[in-house]
Scaffold this motif. Structure first.
Motif, short mmCIF file in Angstrom:
data_model
loop_
_atom_site.label_atom_id
_atom_site.label_comp_id
_atom_site.label_asym_id
_atom_site.label_seq_id
_atom_site.Cartn_x
_atom_site.Cartn_y
_atom_site.Cartn_z
N LEU A 1 15.76 4.23 18.09
CA LEU A 1 15.22 2.97 18.61
C LEU A 1 15.01 1.92 17.52
N GLY A 2 15.44 2.22 16.30
CA GLY A 2 15.23 1.29 15.18
C GLY A 2 15.96 -0.03 15.32
N GLY A 3 16.98 -0.09 16.15
CA GLY A 3 17.73 -1.34 16.35
C GLY A 3 17.47 -1.97 17.70
N ILE A 4 16.37 -1.59 18.33
CA ILE A 4 16.01 -2.14 19.65
C ILE A 4 14.59 -2.67 19.55
N PHE A 5 14.40 -3.95 19.94
CA PHE A 5 13.11 -4.61 19.71
C PHE A 5 12.59 -5.35 20.94
N SER A 6 11.28 -5.47 21.00
CA SER A 6 10.62 -6.28 22.01
C SER A 6 10.57 -7.72 21.54
N LEU A 7 10.95 -8.64 22.42
CA LEU A 7 10.94 -10.07 22.09
C LEU A 7 10.39 -10.89 23.24
N CYS A 8 9.79 -12.03 22.91
CA CYS A 8 9.44 -13.00 23.95
C CYS A 8 10.71 -13.78 24.30
N ARG A 9 10.69 -14.51 25.39
CA ARG A 9 11.89 -15.26 25.82
C ARG A 9 12.33 -16.29 24.79
N THR A 10 11.37 -16.99 24.20
CA THR A 10 11.69 -18.04 23.23
C THR A 10 12.40 -17.45 22.01
N CYS A 11 11.85 -16.40 21.44
CA CYS A 11 12.47 -15.78 20.27
C CYS A 11 13.82 -15.17 20.63
N HIS A 12 13.91 -14.55 21.79
CA HIS A 12 15.18 -13.95 22.20
C HIS A 12 16.27 -15.02 22.29
N HIS A 13 15.96 -16.14 22.88
CA HIS A 13 16.96 -17.21 23.00
C HIS A 13 17.36 -17.72 21.62
N TRP A 14 16.40 -17.90 20.74
CA TRP A 14 16.66 -18.39 19.39
C TRP A 14 17.54 -17.41 18.61
N ILE A 15 17.32 -16.11 18.83
CA ILE A 15 18.03 -15.06 18.11
C ILE A 15 19.43 -14.84 18.67
N GLU A 16 19.56 -14.89 19.97
CA GLU A 16 20.79 -14.46 20.66
C GLU A 16 21.85 -15.55 20.83
N PHE A 17 21.43 -16.82 20.88
CA PHE A 17 22.37 -17.88 21.23
C PHE A 17 22.39 -19.02 20.22
N ASP A 18 23.56 -19.65 20.13
CA ASP A 18 23.75 -20.85 19.31
C ASP A 18 24.58 -21.81 20.14
N GLU A 19 23.97 -22.90 20.56
CA GLU A 19 24.62 -23.88 21.41
C GLU A 19 25.21 -23.24 22.66
N GLY A 20 24.45 -22.32 23.28
CA GLY A 20 24.85 -21.68 24.52
C GLY A 20 25.80 -20.51 24.37
N ARG A 21 26.24 -20.21 23.15
CA ARG A 21 27.15 -19.10 22.91
C ARG A 21 26.42 -17.97 22.20
N LYS A 22 26.75 -16.72 22.61
CA LYS A 22 26.16 -15.57 21.94
C LYS A 22 26.60 -15.53 20.48
N VAL A 23 25.69 -15.15 19.63
CA VAL A 23 26.02 -14.98 18.21
C VAL A 23 26.40 -13.52 17.98
N SER A 24 26.96 -13.24 16.83
CA SER A 24 27.34 -11.87 16.49
C SER A 24 26.09 -11.02 16.27
N LEU A 25 26.28 -9.71 16.31
CA LEU A 25 25.15 -8.80 16.07
C LEU A 25 24.58 -8.99 14.68
N SER A 26 25.45 -9.21 13.69
CA SER A 26 24.94 -9.40 12.32
C SER A 26 24.12 -10.67 12.21
N VAL A 27 24.54 -11.73 12.89
CA VAL A 27 23.77 -12.98 12.88
C VAL A 27 22.45 -12.78 13.60
N SER A 28 22.46 -12.07 14.72
CA SER A 28 21.20 -11.84 15.45
C SER A 28 20.23 -11.03 14.60
N ARG A 29 20.74 -10.06 13.83
CA ARG A 29 19.86 -9.29 12.94
C ARG A 29 19.25 -10.18 11.86
N GLN A 30 20.07 -11.07 11.28
CA GLN A 30 19.55 -12.01 10.28
C GLN A 30 18.49 -12.91 10.89
#
Length: 142
Positions: free
Chosen positions: A95-124
């Protein structure tokens, strides 16, 4: 230099692939691998995985582990985010790569201009967002 026919910007030099194209290809490969792993586990799609009892039990364990708080900002978490699609993570063994997030942080982490970012970018972005809020890195050993 010629202009890129779609973007209207200078085309990359001959033999060069622009960074955007590399990111798209990397994302496609990562998500294809994840879909292949899900098929091997007997699941037809990620949507089917998210509806499974397995995912619901993993989700509950992660939310409980993180005390229902976003690992980035500390607010109430409502989303559980994969930053790894390894079989051990998909099965809930790691479970080390699975995290609890609020909606705001999840959106900031997962998307860039409406497009999903790579897994490495989301980790950064997870690391950067946690640091921005003065919280420890959610990744073990950091």
């Amino acid at each position: 230099r010629q202009v890129h026919p779609v973007r209207g910007v200078p085309a990359p030099k001959r033999g060069q692939v622009d960074a955007e194209a590399r990111k798209c290809v990397a994302n496609l490969k990562a998500y294809r691998r994840m879909r292949g792993r899900l098929r091997k586990l007997g699941l037809g799609s990620y949507k089917e995985y998210l509806a499974s009892e397995l995912w619901h039990s993993i989700r509950k364990r992660v939310l409980d582990r993180d005390q229902h708080k976003c690992v980035c900002c500390g607010k109430r978490a409502s989303i559980v985010h994969h930053s790894s699609y390894k079989v051990s993570a998909l099965l809930g063994r790691a479970l080390g790569g699975i995290f609890s997030l609020c909606r705001t942080c999840h959106h900031w982490i997962e998307f860039d201009e409406g497009r999903k970012v790579s897994l490495s970018v989301s980790r950064q972005r997870i690391r950067a967002r946690a640091k921005m809020f003065g919280r420890p890195s959610p990744y073990p050993g950091e």
